[in-house]
Write an enzyme that holds these catalytic residues in place. Structure first.
Site, PDB file in Angstrom:
ATOM      1  N   ASP A 256       0.812  -1.221   0.000  1.00 57.71           N
ATOM      2  CA  ASP A 256       0.000   0.000   0.000  1.00 57.71           C
ATOM      3  C   ASP A 256       0.843   1.268   0.000  1.00 57.71           C
ATOM      4  O   ASP A 256       2.070   1.217   0.186  1.00 57.71           O
ATOM      5  CB  ASP A 256      -0.952  -0.011   1.211  1.00 57.71           C
ATOM      6  CG  ASP A 256      -0.269  -0.451   2.498  1.00 57.71           C
ATOM      7  OD1 ASP A 256       0.967  -0.383   2.570  1.00 57.71           O
ATOM      8  OD2 ASP A 256      -0.983  -0.860   3.433  1.00 57.71           O
TER       9      ASP A 256
ATOM     10  N   ASN B 139      -7.588  -3.144  14.364  1.00 57.31           N
ATOM     11  CA  ASN B 139      -8.974  -3.410  13.936  1.00 57.31           C
ATOM     12  C   ASN B 139      -9.055  -4.594  12.965  1.00 57.31           C
ATOM     13  O   ASN B 139     -10.088  -4.816  12.351  1.00 57.31           O
ATOM     14  CB  ASN B 139      -9.594  -2.159  13.297  1.00 57.31           C
ATOM     15  CG  ASN B 139      -8.876  -1.728  12.014  1.00 57.31           C
ATOM     16  OD1 ASN B 139      -7.892  -2.361  11.613  1.00 57.31           O
ATOM     17  ND2 ASN B 139      -9.369  -0.687  11.373  1.00 57.31           N
TER      18      ASN B 139
ATOM     19  N   GLU C 158      -9.634  -2.014   5.394  1.00 62.21           N
ATOM     20  CA  GLU C 158     -10.305  -1.754   6.661  1.00 62.21           C
ATOM     21  C   GLU C 158     -11.553  -2.648   6.788  1.00 62.21           C
ATOM     22  O   GLU C 158     -12.033  -3.202   5.789  1.00 62.21           O
ATOM     23  CB  GLU C 158     -10.707  -0.278   6.726  1.00 62.21           C
ATOM     24  CG  GLU C 158      -9.551   0.708   6.571  1.00 62.21           C
ATOM     25  CD  GLU C 158      -8.608   0.772   7.785  1.00 62.21           C
ATOM     26  OE1 GLU C 158      -8.577  -0.170   8.599  1.00 62.21           O
ATOM     27  OE2 GLU C 158      -7.885   1.776   7.887  1.00 62.21           O
TER      28      GLU C 158
END
Ligand code: PGA
Length: 251
Positions: free
Chosen positions: A67, A136, A143
């Site tokens: 990324d 998370n 995400e």
């Protein structure tokens, strides 16, 4: 999923470097998928040490990063281009043209995403993908809620991710809001995956990864669909799964 429990961050890093070096020894033309963040820094340090001492060569290796932030100049010290140079590329013999990172400044980001996936495919795919995990459960910048079928795409970063990464910037405001990331499906296309986790902060995510539902709300849980994943985690990251380790953690 194979789980290797280690005592601490340094042991995790050594073990991960060992697996990467095995792959390069097996195939000097190996395609490596690389990650950024705090977790893999120690692994890169071990690779640099090995390169200095044992002269393992990266002349034929290609690397593909997961990324990059959108809207940050590659020369900005907080870009993942800069991170990779500072933490690995400047210290080994890999030709710059063989290091690939998504371009977060591309004029047309949709075309950049397609180009990145196509390039990985044309170069034969990734042999070994190194991954960290977000608190998370994100992998790359995928995400919670990212479709498992996703390829390289533009993401809006979760607030928790921006807060976690604010430690590298002067303030939270400076942390980019968007990034380009390989998708879950691009990651699962790798022939082998090594996931690293260190520290108590990752304990909830690791518990969910191993024992939670396979669900798009927990991006890393997609890894349970892959047949060749090794999790290297230290005692702190495995804290919540103590006593449950005998339970199968495959699909
Ligand atoms: P970290 O990030 O290595 O800085 O903890 C991991 C991740 O967000 O994937």
């Amino acid at each position: 999923m194979r789980v290797i429990e280690v005592d601490n961050y340094d042991e995790m890093s050594e073990k991960a470097a060992e697996l990467i070096l095995e792959k390069i020894k097996e195939n000097k033309h190996a395609n490596l998928g690389l990650a950024t963040g705090g977790t893999p820094v120690g692994t890169y340090r071990c690779l640099i040490k090995d390169h200095t001492e044992n002269k393992t060569s990266y002349k034929n290796v290609q690397t593909f990063n997961l990324d990059e932030y959108i809207g940050i100049d590659p020369d900005n010290p907080n870009s993942y281009h800069s991170y990779m140079k500072a933490n690995l590329f400047d210290h080994i013999d890999i030709p710059a043209a063989q290091t690939h990172i998504p371009n977060g400044n591309a004029e047309d980001l949709a075309i950049e995403c397609l180009r990145y996936d196509k390039m990985i495919e044309e170069k034969g795919g990734i042999d070994l993908q190194l991954l960290g995990i977000g608190t998370n459960g994100h992998i790359g910048f995928n995400e919670p809620g990212t479709p498992f079928a996703s390829h390289t795409h533009v993401v809006e970063l979760a607030q928790s991710t921006r807060e976690a990464n604010a430690r590298y910037f002067n303030s939270l405001d400076e942390v980019p809001t968007h990034a380009l990331t390989m998708g879950i499906s691009s990651i699962l296309a790798s022939k082998g995956i090594v996931l690293l986790a260190s520290g108590e902060m990752k304990a909830d995510a690791i518990y969910e990864l191993l024992y939670g539902k396979i669900d798009e709300e927990m991006p890393a849980s997609a890894l349970r669909k892959h047949s060749n994943v090794t999790l290297i985690a230290d005692k702190d990251a495995l804290k919540k799964v103590k006593g449950q380790r005998s339970v199968a953690c495959g699909q």
